[in-house]
Design an enzyme around this catalytic site. Structure first.
Site, PDB file in Angstrom:
ATOM      1  N   SER A 108      12.093  24.334 -11.448  1.00 18.19           N
ATOM      2  CA  SER A 108      11.377  25.517 -13.258  1.00 18.19           C
ATOM      3  C   SER A 108      10.387  25.108 -13.735  1.00 18.19           C
ATOM      4  O   SER A 108       9.631  24.248 -13.358  1.00 18.19           O
ATOM      5  CB  SER A 108      12.736  26.113 -13.694  1.00 18.19           C
TER       6      SER A 108
ATOM      7  N   ASP B  48      14.495  32.171  -3.918  1.00 18.96           N
ATOM      8  CA  ASP B  48      14.783  31.903  -5.027  1.00 18.96           C
ATOM      9  C   ASP B  48      13.935  33.390  -5.441  1.00 18.96           C
ATOM     10  O   ASP B  48      13.210  33.545  -5.213  1.00 18.96           O
ATOM     11  CB  ASP B  48      13.335  30.767  -5.860  1.00 18.96           C
TER      12      ASP B  48
ATOM     13  N   HIS C  71      17.492  29.578  -7.080  1.00 16.26           N
ATOM     14  CA  HIS C  71      16.397  29.680  -8.097  1.00 16.26           C
ATOM     15  C   HIS C  71      17.088  27.600  -8.588  1.00 16.26           C
ATOM     16  O   HIS C  71      18.508  27.892  -9.165  1.00 16.26           O
ATOM     17  CB  HIS C  71      16.124  30.302  -8.854  1.00 16.26           C
TER      18      HIS C  71
END
Length: 542
Positions: free
Chosen positions: A194, A413, A451
């Site tokens: 991320s 995601d 994610h």
């Protein structure tokens, strides 16, 4: 017999004394580090932590895992705390953990999610558990991961967060490692996801000498456009009250997507192998009669189409790729990132609002509702692109040093469109050429993964450091990149696993190969579709 017993007692006492002496020497060697001088930084703590004795010294927010069971399995290590001040407004907290027993000769830097604000002890504990020296940082401020108020009026702190703190962490960690172990550091690696994936690419682009191997997961590297996209999502779902899609309707959307597209890849398993091939029309589930959770109103259909379409300005220019179908449902799906429990309560809403309020416009009362996205993204790019974006496609200095890069991204995601990683990887290929890119970089797309993890697809493949469930390069991105760096063996397919729970003791639900992009894993047509052996990597679309 008595003589044997006495000898055994003496041997035990001598061994205990020897062990105690070694423990004392290790503690003394650790504590001596407190006297080491570091340029632009100072060591504030050097403490030997006995095996199983670590507990976080500060409260850990929900943003980072607080795994007490993992801490209880930790071997003894030397814990070093550092404060770095590269500018007059900097106050970067760094920790370096050094195994006192079986060190593998390697360093693994760890990153941060969101707006950072705390050291990820869980990630560091995983690294030490596996024998790495490791380091983490709060990137220069103390806050929860969704809070950007620290940035208001503090450009130097934003610079620390953007790229400077991870570099400072790396330089200081290497200096401490050298003091503690001597000149025995063999290789350095960085792995994170991320915002941590953005940090990973920033290291490869800005500081190519810092790491030999870098793993960038779901990178938020096009930061200014990603968070403008977050404002787009907020406008689409909340500007008109009728457009808001409650989380209770997400299962119906997910079912409709699967009904339309799941079987396209030859296996009906709730996983879209390549969501780009899914052309689901939200109008298919418009309410024909009374509204319910099983259908969408006309306003909600329009909003859903805009979310899939992606952010663009008033002239139709694309700002950021749209969300892909298949990511809607599940604990880590749209209910967390896009829709939230109520309008304006999603994670992306917090990120987009915080970015523009506290970083771009320096206005705590800035309102997203009336923002012109074209003007907003221009302002964001002008002020923040050089600090926060990691989009440089020329990685020649990193490659020339022998550096290896692996990017991975879950197709499902909901936080960062998977198309963003494909776009960046494509820009590297266009800039450096396919042959040059293949010599040092790989991209892996993970079907059904949300994610950084979660989702219906296999999501465990050693992507943030080797764990007890990934002990060979064929199942671990970390071990495969080490094999690439240290032996010159490039990675091919990686076997991803879906577990019923967290940890090696849980049942395996599914395995599937992750293929080096643009290849995809295609079902061979027979055998258990939950077994990776019944799939083959074949040419896919770019």
């Amino acid at each position: 017999m008595k003589r044997i017993f006495v000898a055994a007692v003496i041997a035990t006492l001598l061994a205990s004394a020897c062990f105690g002496q070694k423990g004392a020497l290790k503690a003394e060697a650790c504590e001596r580090l407190a006297r080491v001088a570091l340029p632009g930084a100072k060591i504030t703590l050097a403490l030997h932590v006995a095996a199983t004795a670590f507990t976080p010294s500060t409260p850990v927010t929900q943003w980072n895992a607080n795994d007490a069971a993992l801490y209880k399995r930790l071997p003894g290590f030397c814990r070093v705390a550092i404060e770095a001040r590269p500018s007059s407004d900097s106050d970067i907290k760094i920790e370096v953990w050094l195994p006192v027993g079986d060190w593998n000769g390697k360093f693994q830097g760890r990153g941060n999610g969101g707006f950072a604000g705390e050291i990820d002890y869980h990630a560091m504990a995983v690294a030490v558990h596996e024998g790495y020296a490791t380091a983490g940082t709060d990137t220069g401020h103390a806050a929860a991961g969704t809070d950007a108020r620290w940035a208001l009026g503090h450009l130097e702190k934003i610079t620390d967060y953007g790229y400077r703190a991870i570099h400072e962490m790396t330089l200081n960690a290497k200096a401490v490692i050298k003091e503690y172990y001597g000149n025995h550091l063999r290789h350095s690696y960085f792995a994170s996801c991320s915002n941590g994936g953005r940090q990973a690419l920033m290291e490869a682009q800005r500081f190519p000498a810092d790491y030999d191997g870098i793993i960038a997961g779901a990178p938020a590297n096009y930061w200014t456009h990603l968070l403008t996209s977050a404002v787009w999502d907020a406008q689409v779902t909340t500007s008109d009250e009728a457009s808001y899609i409650p989380s209770s309707k997400l299962p119906a959307i997910a079912r409709a997507v699967n009904d339309a597209c799941d079987a396209q890849d030859g296996v009906s398993d709730g996983i879209l192998n390549d969501p780009r091939k899914c052309h689901f029309d939200p109008a298919a589930i418009v309410c024909k009669a009374e509204e319910s959770d099983q259908c969408l109103t006309a306003a909600q259909v329009t909003a859903l189409k805009k979310l899939y379409e992606g952010a663009h300005d008033s002239h139709g220019g694309r700002i950021f790729p749209g969300l892909l179908p298949g990511a809607e449902d599940g604990p880590g799906g749209w209910s967390l990132w896009i829709t939230g429990p109520a309008p304006g309560k999603s994670l992306l809403f917090a990120f987009g609002n915080g970015f523009y309020s506290d970083m771009v416009y320096d206005k705590a009362d800035w309102s997203y509702k009336d923002a012109d996205l074209g003007e907003a993204v221009k302002a964001a790019d002008a002020k923040m692109a050089k600090i926060l974006n990691a989009t440089d496609a020329n990685l020649a200095p990193f490659k020339t040093r022998g550096g290896k890069l692996v990017i991975y991204h879950g197709w499902d995601d909901p936080a960062i469109s998977a198309l963003n990683s494909i776009d960046y990887y494509g820009s590297v290929v266009s800039t450096m050429g396919r042959e040059n890119t293949n010599a040092f970089a790989r991209l892996y797309m993970a079907p059904g993964m949300q994610h950084c993890g979660g989702g219906p697809g296999p999501d465990s493949f050693g992507q943030e450091g080797p764990t007890p469930i990934a002990k060979d390069a064929g199942h671990s991105l970390q071990l495969s990149i080490e094999q690439w760096v240290e032996r010159g063996t490039a990675p091919s397919a990686i076997i991803a696993t879906k577990y019923a729970g967290r940890g090696a003791s849980e049942d395996v639900q599914m395995t599937r190969p992750l293929c080096a992009y643009p290849q995809i894993a295609k079902y061979k047509g027979s055998g258990d579709p939950n077994d990776a052996g019944n799939f083959a990597c074949v040419a896919g679309e770019e």
